[in-house]
Design a protein around this motif. Structure first.
Motif, PDB file in Angstrom:
ATOM      1  N   PHE A   1      44.178   8.665  90.042  1.00  0.00           N
ATOM      2  CA  PHE A   1      42.834   9.080  90.429  1.00  0.00           C
ATOM      3  C   PHE A   1      42.458   8.526  91.799  1.00  0.00           C
ATOM      4  O   PHE A   1      42.091   9.275  92.710  1.00  0.00           O
ATOM      5  CB  PHE A   1      41.821   8.613  89.367  1.00  0.00           C
ATOM      6  CG  PHE A   1      40.392   8.889  89.744  1.00  0.00           C
ATOM      7  CD1 PHE A   1      39.858  10.153  89.594  1.00  0.00           C
ATOM      8  CD2 PHE A   1      39.585   7.874  90.253  1.00  0.00           C
ATOM      9  CE1 PHE A   1      38.536  10.406  89.945  1.00  0.00           C
ATOM     10  CE2 PHE A   1      38.268   8.125  90.598  1.00  0.00           C
ATOM     11  CZ  PHE A   1      37.741   9.393  90.450  1.00  0.00           C
ATOM     12  N   TRP A   2      42.566   7.191  91.968  1.00  0.00           N
ATOM     13  CA  TRP A   2      42.168   6.580  93.233  1.00  0.00           C
ATOM     14  C   TRP A   2      43.120   6.947  94.366  1.00  0.00           C
ATOM     15  O   TRP A   2      42.694   7.077  95.519  1.00  0.00           O
ATOM     16  CB  TRP A   2      41.989   5.072  93.087  1.00  0.00           C
ATOM     17  CG  TRP A   2      40.716   4.775  92.357  1.00  0.00           C
ATOM     18  CD1 TRP A   2      40.583   4.336  91.072  1.00  0.00           C
ATOM     19  CD2 TRP A   2      39.391   4.960  92.864  1.00  0.00           C
ATOM     20  NE1 TRP A   2      39.245   4.233  90.751  1.00  0.00           N
ATOM     21  CE2 TRP A   2      38.495   4.600  91.822  1.00  0.00           C
ATOM     22  CE3 TRP A   2      38.874   5.378  94.074  1.00  0.00           C
ATOM     23  CZ2 TRP A   2      37.108   4.656  91.985  1.00  0.00           C
ATOM     24  CZ3 TRP A   2      37.494   5.435  94.233  1.00  0.00           C
ATOM     25  CH2 TRP A   2      36.632   5.084  93.199  1.00  0.00           C
ATOM     26  N   SER A   3      44.392   7.161  94.064  1.00  0.00           N
ATOM     27  CA  SER A   3      45.326   7.638  95.098  1.00  0.00           C
ATOM     28  C   SER A   3      44.926   9.028  95.571  1.00  0.00           C
ATOM     29  O   SER A   3      45.029   9.345  96.757  1.00  0.00           O
ATOM     30  CB  SER A   3      46.758   7.653  94.563  1.00  0.00           C
ATOM     31  OG  SER A   3      47.216   6.346  94.347  1.00  0.00           O
ATOM     32  N   SER A   4      44.475   9.857  94.642  1.00  0.00           N
ATOM     33  CA  SER A   4      44.017  11.194  95.009  1.00  0.00           C
ATOM     34  C   SER A   4      42.766  11.115  95.873  1.00  0.00           C
ATOM     35  O   SER A   4      42.638  11.842  96.860  1.00  0.00           O
ATOM     36  CB  SER A   4      43.739  12.020  93.750  1.00  0.00           C
ATOM     37  OG  SER A   4      44.928  12.228  93.036  1.00  0.00           O
ATOM     38  N   ILE A   5      41.854  10.203  95.523  1.00  0.00           N
ATOM     39  CA  ILE A   5      40.593  10.078  96.257  1.00  0.00           C
ATOM     40  C   ILE A   5      40.822   9.533  97.672  1.00  0.00           C
ATOM     41  O   ILE A   5      40.344  10.099  98.644  1.00  0.00           O
ATOM     42  CB  ILE A   5      39.613   9.145  95.509  1.00  0.00           C
ATOM     43  CG1 ILE A   5      39.228   9.715  94.152  1.00  0.00           C
ATOM     44  CG2 ILE A   5      38.383   8.823  96.359  1.00  0.00           C
ATOM     45  CD1 ILE A   5      38.202  10.797  94.159  1.00  0.00           C
ATOM     46  N   VAL A   6      41.535   8.408  97.782  1.00  0.00           N
ATOM     47  CA  VAL A   6      41.615   7.733  99.092  1.00  0.00           C
ATOM     48  C   VAL A   6      42.855   8.097  99.905  1.00  0.00           C
ATOM     49  O   VAL A   6      42.848   7.912 101.118  1.00  0.00           O
ATOM     50  CB  VAL A   6      41.507   6.192  98.965  1.00  0.00           C
ATOM     51  CG1 VAL A   6      40.168   5.791  98.372  1.00  0.00           C
ATOM     52  CG2 VAL A   6      42.644   5.616  98.174  1.00  0.00           C
ATOM     53  N   LEU A   7      43.895   8.592  99.241  1.00  0.00           N
ATOM     54  CA  LEU A   7      45.120   8.938  99.969  1.00  0.00           C
ATOM     55  C   LEU A   7      45.388  10.441 100.001  1.00  0.00           C
ATOM     56  O   LEU A   7      46.325  10.878 100.661  1.00  0.00           O
ATOM     57  CB  LEU A   7      46.333   8.225  99.339  1.00  0.00           C
ATOM     58  CG  LEU A   7      46.301   6.699  99.334  1.00  0.00           C
ATOM     59  CD1 LEU A   7      47.478   6.149  98.543  1.00  0.00           C
ATOM     60  CD2 LEU A   7      46.290   6.166 100.754  1.00  0.00           C
ATOM     61  N   GLY A   8      44.587  11.204  99.257  1.00  0.00           N
ATOM     62  CA  GLY A   8      44.810  12.649  99.191  1.00  0.00           C
ATOM     63  C   GLY A   8      46.070  13.017  98.435  1.00  0.00           C
ATOM     64  O   GLY A   8      46.653  14.073  98.675  1.00  0.00           O
ATOM     65  N   ALA A   9      46.491  12.178  97.499  1.00  0.00           N
ATOM     66  CA  ALA A   9      47.768  12.365  96.804  1.00  0.00           C
ATOM     67  C   ALA A   9      47.782  13.561  95.858  1.00  0.00           C
ATOM     68  O   ALA A   9      48.842  14.052  95.510  1.00  0.00           O
ATOM     69  CB  ALA A   9      48.133  11.092  96.024  1.00  0.00           C
ATOM     70  N   LYS A  10      46.635  14.020  95.399  1.00  0.00           N
ATOM     71  CA  LYS A  10      46.523  15.181  94.503  1.00  0.00           C
ATOM     72  C   LYS A  10      47.366  15.024  93.240  1.00  0.00           C
ATOM     73  O   LYS A  10      47.966  15.974  92.761  1.00  0.00           O
ATOM     74  CB  LYS A  10      46.868  16.467  95.243  1.00  0.00           C
ATOM     75  CG  LYS A  10      45.933  16.736  96.402  1.00  0.00           C
ATOM     76  CD  LYS A  10      46.251  18.010  97.119  1.00  0.00           C
ATOM     77  CE  LYS A  10      45.313  18.131  98.303  1.00  0.00           C
ATOM     78  NZ  LYS A  10      45.579  19.252  99.132  1.00  0.00           N
ATOM     79  N   ARG A  11      47.405  13.794  92.719  1.00  0.00           N
ATOM     80  CA  ARG A  11      48.168  13.541  91.496  1.00  0.00           C
ATOM     81  C   ARG A  11      47.291  13.510  90.259  1.00  0.00           C
ATOM     82  O   ARG A  11      47.786  13.668  89.157  1.00  0.00           O
ATOM     83  CB  ARG A  11      48.905  12.205  91.598  1.00  0.00           C
ATOM     84  CG  ARG A  11      50.027  12.229  92.595  1.00  0.00           C
ATOM     85  CD  ARG A  11      50.962  11.040  92.473  1.00  0.00           C
ATOM     86  NE  ARG A  11      50.497   9.979  91.616  1.00  0.00           N
ATOM     87  CZ  ARG A  11      50.204   8.740  92.028  1.00  0.00           C
ATOM     88  NH1 ARG A  11      50.308   8.423  93.292  1.00  0.00           N
ATOM     89  NH2 ARG A  11      49.811   7.824  91.182  1.00  0.00           N
ATOM     90  N   TYR A  12      46.009  13.279  90.437  1.00  0.00           N
ATOM     91  CA  TYR A  12      45.115  13.174  89.282  1.00  0.00           C
ATOM     92  C   TYR A  12      44.850  14.547  88.698  1.00  0.00           C
ATOM     93  O   TYR A  12      44.493  15.481  89.411  1.00  0.00           O
ATOM     94  CB  TYR A  12      43.796  12.516  89.680  1.00  0.00           C
ATOM     95  CG  TYR A  12      42.804  12.456  88.528  1.00  0.00           C
ATOM     96  CD1 TYR A  12      42.983  11.545  87.493  1.00  0.00           C
ATOM     97  CD2 TYR A  12      41.721  13.322  88.477  1.00  0.00           C
ATOM     98  CE1 TYR A  12      42.089  11.494  86.430  1.00  0.00           C
ATOM     99  CE2 TYR A  12      40.823  13.269  87.429  1.00  0.00           C
ATOM    100  CZ  TYR A  12      41.010  12.355  86.407  1.00  0.00           C
ATOM    101  OH  TYR A  12      40.132  12.318  85.352  1.00  0.00           O
ATOM    102  N   ARG A  13      45.040  14.642  87.407  1.00  0.00           N
ATOM    103  CA  ARG A  13      44.740  15.868  86.675  1.00  0.00           C
ATOM    104  C   ARG A  13      43.761  15.489  85.573  1.00  0.00           C
ATOM    105  O   ARG A  13      44.112  14.807  84.633  1.00  0.00           O
ATOM    106  CB  ARG A  13      45.991  16.479  86.047  1.00  0.00           C
ATOM    107  CG  ARG A  13      47.084  16.828  87.028  1.00  0.00           C
ATOM    108  CD  ARG A  13      46.729  18.089  87.805  1.00  0.00           C
ATOM    109  NE  ARG A  13      47.812  18.458  88.688  1.00  0.00           N
ATOM    110  CZ  ARG A  13      47.793  18.292  90.000  1.00  0.00           C
ATOM    111  NH1 ARG A  13      46.762  17.736  90.577  1.00  0.00           N
ATOM    112  NH2 ARG A  13      48.791  18.672  90.750  1.00  0.00           N
ATOM    113  N   GLY A  14      42.541  15.914  85.709  1.00  0.00           N
ATOM    114  CA  GLY A  14      41.549  15.596  84.697  1.00  0.00           C
ATOM    115  C   GLY A  14      40.159  15.953  85.162  1.00  0.00           C
ATOM    116  O   GLY A  14      39.954  16.366  86.302  1.00  0.00           O
TER     117      GLY A  14
END
Length: 157
Positions: free
Chosen positions: A61-74
């Motif tokens: 989640f936080w990687s998606s938010i601050v790094l743009g990783a787009k790994r969070y699914r939810g």
């Protein structure tokens, strides 16, 4: 630094956010949550036998938010619907611990990359859980305002 050990002496704060920094934040912060008198019981009940899975989800989640990783699914709002019995004080405590953890681990610019979305998410979750007429507790409003006031200036401003 072991992510579950809270530093007892000053350590160099992180200036650049990468996956390891996100992982350190998540594991350090949730270690503090587990030990917290107010939030620990809530999280232990909700995550019994699923802490490792939750920590990985929060790293994503936080990687998606601050790094743009787009790994969070939810769906953040949907995931918190079962917690309508909590109060604004629970959210205030969560934010207080989160911001204190950020302050200890990160330089201001890096900390703000996490703090600003945390503010928006906390406000949104509370409005969704408690209704649109809900007013944030005074201590939380003060905390949120102080974070907003410390917003770092960007080079183009």
């Amino acid at each position: 630094m072991d992510p579950l050990e809270w530093p007892t002496a000053p350590v160099a704060r992180i200036a650049e956010i990468d996956e390891d920094a996100v992982r350190l934040l998540v594991h350090t912060f949730y270690g503090r949550i587990r030990d917290d008198d107010m939030l620990g019981p809530v999280f232990r009940q909700a995550l019994e036998g699923r802490w490792d899975m939750h920590l990985e989800k929060m790293v994503a989640f936080w990687s998606s938010i601050v790094l743009g990783a787009k790994r969070y699914r939810g769906n953040v709002t949907q995931a918190h619907q079962p917690f309508g019995h909590l109060s604004g004080e629970h959210f205030s405590r969560w934010l207080s611990l989160f911001f204190d953890t950020l302050d200890k681990l990160f330089e201001p610019q890096a900390a703000f990359a996490f703090a600003e979305p945390a503010i928006r998410i906390a406000e949104s979750l509370q409005l969704n859980l408690f209704g649109w007429e809900y007013t944030l507790p005074p201590a939380q409003r003060t905390l949120l305002d102080s974070i907003k006031q410390r917003r770092p200036t960007r080079q183009h401003e």
